[in-house]
Design a protein around this motif. Sequence first.
Motif, PDB file in Angstrom:
ATOM      1  N   GLN A  96       0.825  -1.204   0.000  1.00  0.00           N
ATOM      2  CA  GLN A  96       0.000   0.000   0.000  1.00  0.00           C
ATOM      3  C   GLN A  96       0.860   1.257   0.000  1.00  0.00           C
ATOM      4  N   SER A  97       1.965   1.220   0.742  1.00  0.00           N
ATOM      5  CA  SER A  97       2.841   2.392   0.787  1.00  0.00           C
ATOM      6  C   SER A  97       3.465   2.663  -0.577  1.00  0.00           C
ATOM      7  N   VAL A  98       3.824   1.604  -1.297  1.00  0.00           N
ATOM      8  CA  VAL A  98       4.376   1.775  -2.644  1.00  0.00           C
ATOM      9  C   VAL A  98       3.307   2.331  -3.581  1.00  0.00           C
ATOM     10  N   ALA A  99       2.085   1.799  -3.466  1.00  0.00           N
ATOM     11  CA  ALA A  99       0.994   2.276  -4.315  1.00  0.00           C
ATOM     12  C   ALA A  99       0.723   3.762  -4.079  1.00  0.00           C
ATOM     13  N   GLU A 100       0.862   4.222  -2.849  1.00  0.00           N
ATOM     14  CA  GLU A 100       0.640   5.627  -2.534  1.00  0.00           C
ATOM     15  C   GLU A 100       1.763   6.506  -3.084  1.00  0.00           C
ATOM     16  N   GLN A 101       2.986   5.962  -3.119  1.00  0.00           N
ATOM     17  CA  GLN A 101       4.112   6.720  -3.666  1.00  0.00           C
ATOM     18  C   GLN A 101       4.071   6.807  -5.184  1.00  0.00           C
ATOM     19  N   PHE A 102       3.453   5.797  -5.813  1.00  0.00           N
ATOM     20  CA  PHE A 102       3.419   5.716  -7.273  1.00  0.00           C
ATOM     21  C   PHE A 102       1.978   5.596  -7.748  1.00  0.00           C
ATOM     22  N   PRO A 103       1.225   6.688  -7.752  1.00  0.00           N
ATOM     23  CA  PRO A 103      -0.167   6.622  -8.207  1.00  0.00           C
ATOM     24  C   PRO A 103      -0.263   6.069  -9.630  1.00  0.00           C
ATOM     25  N   GLY A 104      -1.219   5.150  -9.827  1.00  0.00           N
ATOM     26  CA  GLY A 104      -1.372   4.554 -11.147  1.00  0.00           C
ATOM     27  C   GLY A 104      -0.335   3.509 -11.479  1.00  0.00           C
ATOM     28  N   LEU A 105       0.330   2.963 -10.453  1.00  0.00           N
ATOM     29  CA  LEU A 105       1.388   1.982 -10.722  1.00  0.00           C
ATOM     30  C   LEU A 105       0.845   0.742 -11.429  1.00  0.00           C
ATOM     31  N   VAL A 106       1.713   0.083 -12.158  1.00  0.00           N
ATOM     32  CA  VAL A 106       1.387  -1.156 -12.861  1.00  0.00           C
ATOM     33  C   VAL A 106       2.129  -2.281 -12.154  1.00  0.00           C
ATOM     34  N   PRO A 107       1.451  -3.104 -11.344  1.00  0.00           N
ATOM     35  CA  PRO A 107       2.139  -4.219 -10.684  1.00  0.00           C
ATOM     36  C   PRO A 107       2.680  -5.192 -11.727  1.00  0.00           C
ATOM     37  N   VAL A 108       3.872  -5.718 -11.460  1.00  0.00           N
ATOM     38  CA  VAL A 108       4.494  -6.685 -12.367  1.00  0.00           C
ATOM     39  C   VAL A 108       4.444  -8.065 -11.726  1.00  0.00           C
ATOM     40  N   CYS A 109       3.972  -9.035 -12.490  1.00  0.00           N
ATOM     41  CA  CYS A 109       3.909 -10.427 -12.022  1.00  0.00           C
ATOM     42  C   CYS A 109       4.507 -11.296 -13.125  1.00  0.00           C
ATOM     43  N   LYS A 110       5.770 -11.671 -12.977  1.00  0.00           N
ATOM     44  CA  LYS A 110       6.421 -12.460 -14.022  1.00  0.00           C
ATOM     45  C   LYS A 110       7.278 -13.548 -13.386  1.00  0.00           C
ATOM     46  N   GLY A 111       7.835 -14.403 -14.230  1.00  0.00           N
ATOM     47  CA  GLY A 111       8.677 -15.488 -13.731  1.00  0.00           C
ATOM     48  C   GLY A 111       7.883 -16.409 -12.831  1.00  0.00           C
ATOM     49  N   ASN A 112       8.376 -16.606 -11.622  1.00  0.00           N
ATOM     50  CA  ASN A 112       7.667 -17.455 -10.659  1.00  0.00           C
ATOM     51  C   ASN A 112       6.767 -16.636  -9.741  1.00  0.00           C
ATOM     52  N   GLY A 113       6.407 -15.431 -10.212  1.00  0.00           N
ATOM     53  CA  GLY A 113       5.578 -14.571  -9.376  1.00  0.00           C
ATOM     54  C   GLY A 113       6.334 -14.048  -8.176  1.00  0.00           C
ATOM     55  N   TYR A 114       7.632 -13.744  -8.390  1.00  0.00           N
ATOM     56  CA  TYR A 114       8.489 -13.217  -7.326  1.00  0.00           C
ATOM     57  C   TYR A 114       8.470 -14.103  -6.076  1.00  0.00           C
ATOM     58  N   GLY A 115       8.289 -15.402  -6.307  1.00  0.00           N
ATOM     59  CA  GLY A 115       8.296 -16.355  -5.213  1.00  0.00           C
ATOM     60  C   GLY A 115       6.928 -16.616  -4.609  1.00  0.00           C
ATOM     61  N   PHE A 116       5.921 -15.835  -4.979  1.00  0.00           N
ATOM     62  CA  PHE A 116       4.582 -15.984  -4.403  1.00  0.00           C
ATOM     63  C   PHE A 116       3.614 -16.704  -5.342  1.00  0.00           C
ATOM     64  N   GLY A 117       3.954 -16.792  -6.609  1.00  0.00           N
ATOM     65  CA  GLY A 117       3.078 -17.423  -7.582  1.00  0.00           C
ATOM     66  C   GLY A 117       2.157 -16.420  -8.258  1.00  0.00           C
ATOM     67  N   HIS A 118       1.777 -16.715  -9.495  1.00  0.00           N
ATOM     68  CA  HIS A 118       0.957 -15.803 -10.284  1.00  0.00           C
ATOM     69  C   HIS A 118      -0.421 -15.579  -9.671  1.00  0.00           C
ATOM     70  N   GLU A 119      -1.045 -16.662  -9.211  1.00  0.00           N
ATOM     71  CA  GLU A 119      -2.401 -16.530  -8.689  1.00  0.00           C
ATOM     72  C   GLU A 119      -2.426 -15.625  -7.462  1.00  0.00           C
ATOM     73  N   ARG A 120      -1.453 -15.789  -6.565  1.00  0.00           N
ATOM     74  CA  ARG A 120      -1.404 -14.975  -5.344  1.00  0.00           C
ATOM     75  C   ARG A 120      -1.199 -13.499  -5.695  1.00  0.00           C
ATOM     76  N   LEU A 121      -0.283 -13.208  -6.621  1.00  0.00           N
ATOM     77  CA  LEU A 121      -0.028 -11.807  -6.955  1.00  0.00           C
ATOM     78  C   LEU A 121      -1.184 -11.186  -7.724  1.00  0.00           C
ATOM     79  N   ALA A 122      -1.893 -11.991  -8.513  1.00  0.00           N
ATOM     80  CA  ALA A 122      -3.087 -11.473  -9.188  1.00  0.00           C
ATOM     81  C   ALA A 122      -4.116 -11.033  -8.149  1.00  0.00           C
ATOM     82  N   GLU A 123      -4.276 -11.832  -7.106  1.00  0.00           N
ATOM     83  CA  GLU A 123      -5.212 -11.485  -6.030  1.00  0.00           C
ATOM     84  C   GLU A 123      -4.771 -10.207  -5.317  1.00  0.00           C
ATOM     85  N   GLU A 124      -3.458 -10.066  -5.091  1.00  0.00           N
ATOM     86  CA  GLU A 124      -2.958  -8.876  -4.418  1.00  0.00           C
ATOM     87  C   GLU A 124      -3.126  -7.639  -5.291  1.00  0.00           C
ATOM     88  N   ALA A 125      -2.955  -7.780  -6.606  1.00  0.00           N
ATOM     89  CA  ALA A 125      -3.146  -6.658  -7.522  1.00  0.00           C
ATOM     90  C   ALA A 125      -4.601  -6.200  -7.506  1.00  0.00           C
TER      91      ALA A 125
END
Length: 343
Positions: free
Chosen positions: A17-46
Amino acid sequence: MALTLYVDTARWRAHQQSVAEQFPGLVPVCKGNGYGFGHERLAEEAIRLGSDILAVGTTYEAARIKDWFGGDLLVLTPYRLGEEPVPLPDRAIRSVSSVEGVRGLVGARVVIEVMSSMKRHGVGEDDLVKLHSAIDDVRLEGFAIHLPLDRTDGSDAVEEVHRWMERLRAARLPLHTMFVSHLKAGELTQLRNQFPQTRFRARIGTRLWLGDHEATEYRGAVLDVTRIAKGERFGYRQNKASEDGHLVVVAGGTSHGVGLEAPKAMHGVMPRAKGVARAGLATINRNLSPFVWAGKQRWFAEPPHMQVSILFLPGDVAPPAVGDELVAHLRHTTTQYDRVVDR
């Protein structure tokens, strides 16, 4: 017993949330192995962050994640003529790094990457004039620039983006949206002030998901502990123990990514000296493991096995008990855990 990723979920999401507030309109990146969390988990967080767009690495990743994220999907790998077609919904946006690529995507939604000082891929300044006729046949979502992480030459990131904005403006190309990577919040503010008619959108992955190192921790469960005397043979290669101690079998092996290490860029005398020392120790089969016990990273007794690692503890160190967990310093982008525990 397993190699476990523990997540302090409240802290992890507070950082997002703090990053989102610093970068309004940010585009979350979910690639590779989902930064260790997996694609489905990061999609939910996005979705939780309210993102209207999610960036993925490849078309194959976009095809997998499309059922988990209902917004736009920005494919970061540039389109290449003749690539294998992958069925994607209309909400997929393709990155393009050449005039030929733009012409090969008639009717598609595209983001055109320009060539930055990364020198990886992108449209060059000399090709901008050719884009006029090419963009008439696509749905242009904007331009993009991928900047380097380090600037050892003292150059300025804002100045590099500024120069490209002026080039695009001089070529009379639309500047409604610019996607950027590896800019600081203050630098992004400068650009927004300089070009108020352009919407700057920061594509962020590592800083968003992995920026708070204290929010996550890997631990491997101890499976066995065996006392060993100096001179006794052990392991696949039947090496001799150099002193009395214990062999500790811990969950986490090559199938988890244990033992994998990406090449590192080293600056300065001390980091290089340490690198040389590690390389020298490796020639005599002395390799430091990522597992920590009694405040120190411990040595592999032999190269990690597929699902477990065997560590050597000297005799003056009290060993762990079966069932204990050892903290492991592992890279999220190369690690495959057995389970994740939210706390």
